[in-house]
Motif scaffolding. Structure first.
Motif, short mmCIF file in Angstrom:
data_model
loop_
_atom_site.label_atom_id
_atom_site.label_comp_id
_atom_site.label_asym_id
_atom_site.label_seq_id
_atom_site.Cartn_x
_atom_site.Cartn_y
_atom_site.Cartn_z
N MET A 1 0.70 -6.39 -44.29
CA MET A 1 -0.23 -7.02 -45.22
C MET A 1 0.05 -6.59 -46.66
O MET A 1 -0.25 -7.30 -47.60
N ILE A 2 0.61 -5.39 -46.83
CA ILE A 2 0.99 -4.90 -48.15
C ILE A 2 2.50 -5.00 -48.27
O ILE A 2 3.22 -4.71 -47.31
N ASP A 3 2.98 -5.40 -49.42
CA ASP A 3 4.42 -5.55 -49.63
C ASP A 3 5.14 -4.26 -49.21
O ASP A 3 4.89 -3.19 -49.78
N PRO A 4 6.01 -4.30 -48.21
CA PRO A 4 6.67 -3.08 -47.73
C PRO A 4 7.54 -2.42 -48.79
O PRO A 4 7.86 -1.23 -48.69
N ARG A 5 7.90 -3.17 -49.83
CA ARG A 5 8.71 -2.57 -50.88
C ARG A 5 7.92 -1.55 -51.70
O ARG A 5 8.49 -0.65 -52.31
N LEU A 6 6.60 -1.68 -51.66
CA LEU A 6 5.76 -0.65 -52.30
C LEU A 6 5.89 0.68 -51.57
O LEU A 6 5.89 1.75 -52.19
N GLN A 7 6.02 0.62 -50.23
CA GLN A 7 6.21 1.84 -49.47
C GLN A 7 7.55 2.49 -49.82
O GLN A 7 7.64 3.72 -49.94
N THR A 8 8.57 1.69 -50.03
CA THR A 8 9.86 2.23 -50.42
C THR A 8 9.76 2.95 -51.76
O THR A 8 10.31 4.05 -51.94
N ARG A 74 -6.72 2.10 -48.66
CA ARG A 74 -7.66 1.04 -48.29
C ARG A 74 -7.18 0.31 -47.04
O ARG A 74 -7.99 -0.10 -46.20
N TRP A 75 -5.87 0.13 -46.89
CA TRP A 75 -5.33 -0.54 -45.72
C TRP A 75 -5.59 0.28 -44.46
O TRP A 75 -5.94 -0.25 -43.41
N GLU A 76 -5.43 1.60 -44.56
CA GLU A 76 -5.73 2.46 -43.41
C GLU A 76 -7.21 2.35 -43.04
O GLU A 76 -7.58 2.33 -41.85
N GLU A 77 -8.08 2.25 -44.03
CA GLU A 77 -9.51 2.10 -43.76
C GLU A 77 -9.79 0.75 -43.09
O GLU A 77 -10.62 0.65 -42.17
N ALA A 78 -9.11 -0.30 -43.54
CA ALA A 78 -9.29 -1.62 -42.94
C ALA A 78 -8.85 -1.60 -41.47
O ALA A 78 -9.51 -2.16 -40.59
N ARG A 79 -7.73 -0.94 -41.19
CA ARG A 79 -7.26 -0.84 -39.81
C ARG A 79 -8.27 -0.09 -38.97
O ARG A 79 -8.49 -0.42 -37.80
N ALA A 80 -8.90 0.93 -39.55
CA ALA A 80 -9.91 1.69 -38.81
C ALA A 80 -11.10 0.81 -38.47
O ALA A 80 -11.64 0.85 -37.36
#
Length: 307
Positions: A1-8, A74-80
């Protein structure tokens, strides 16, 4: 859901080089470089500038990293929240930790989870030589049981949630014929060992730093001559008279080695603090929440029994 390039980009900000980022994410360096060029083009700002044979993040990149940290939390919270609709706790939970944490806390906690949650698959790794916070950041671990170090992320780091798990006392390990060995039942004060030769024992990332700090609190500077990581090798050095060492309460001592574990008493008694770190927001996800609860319950049981 979040651009994986941000993780990079986040991992690059932590690891410092394209090669190290590629290793952490199991990508090739060319893929990392391509992702970051694409992200830069999409946003219309420069994210990297050459710095000798390496690259350096621009001010815009550092600003983006800060926003990315908040987005991933926030994404981790949404998954929770979404996981709360599931009927049972299932899936995979990856736990990484130092060797003594695996022995004393992680393995028994994982066994508890296996009994209570048969659909949850727990994977455990010691991951020597790895930065366990970077494993969390790269998504290669879900819980890291670590010993806080001066160069580690502070408790307020927005990328992680860190919860205390256990306070582990330190003992002395001495040869069987040492004068302290006869006092194993009553214990000794650390200040009494000021004239001893010391072995720098255990993981250099944490245990080695504990020795000078503990000795300074006791009023002396330790005279160190040898060092080793493996506790069986350390016990052999102690048994053959090369020095004494601080020994974590959870560290094993070979039964056939002529050494004696001597408890420390007085104030202060040196301790190691274990904390369980997770990606911020993920602590509410059922597998992670149950994993943290199992670690705390196991640690409480050990503390109640005197370790």
């Amino acid at each position: 859901m979040i651009d994986p390039r941000l993780q990079t980009l986040r991992v690059l900000s932590e690891r410092g080089t394209v090669t190290a980022t590629a290793e952490a994410l199991h990508l090739t360096p060319s893929t990392v470089s391509q992702q970051l060029r694409q992200l830069s083009a999409r946003l219309g700002v420069e994210l990297l500038v050459p710095d000798g044979r390496r690259v350096r993040l621009t001010p815009a990149a550092w600003a983006l990293v800060g926003h990315a940290d908040a987005l991933f939390a926030r994404w981790e919270e949404a998954r929770a929240d979404l996981a709360g609709y599931a009927d049972q706790v299932a899936g995979r939970l990856r736990i990484t930790g130092v060797a003594t944490a695996i022995t004393g806390v992680i393995a028994p906690a994982a066994e508890r989870l296996r009994r209570e949650l048969p659909r949850l698959h727990v994977e455990i790794g010691e991951d020597p030589g790895e930065n366990r916070f970077e494993l969390l950041l790269a998504g290669r671990a879900d819980i890291a049981v670590v010993i806080p170090a001066p160069n580690g992320p502070p408790a307020a780091d927005i990328r992680f949630t860190q919860q205390p798990v256990l306070r582990e006392p330190q003992d002395l390990l001495v040869p069987a014929g040492h004068p302290f060995a006869a006092r194993a039942a009553e214990g000794v004060e650390l200040a009494e060992a000021g004239d001893e030769v010391w072995i720098r024992a255990g993981d250099p990332a944490d245990q080695h730093q504990l020795l000078p700090a503990a000795c300074a609190s006791a009023g002396f500077t330790p005279r160190t001559c040898h060092h080793a990581v493996d506790w069986y090798a350390i016990a052999a050095l102690v048994a053959h008279g090369f020095g004494i060492c601080l020994l974590p309460r959870l560290a094993p001592v070979p039964g056939d080695c002529p050494v004696v574990r001597v408890p420390l008493r007085g104030n202060p008694v040196p301790v190691r603090r274990f904390v369980a770190a997770v990606r911020r927001g993920s602590e509410r996800q059922p597998p992670v929440a149950r994993g943290l609860a199992a670690l705390r319950a196991t640690a409480d049981e050990r503390a109640a029994k005197g370790m």
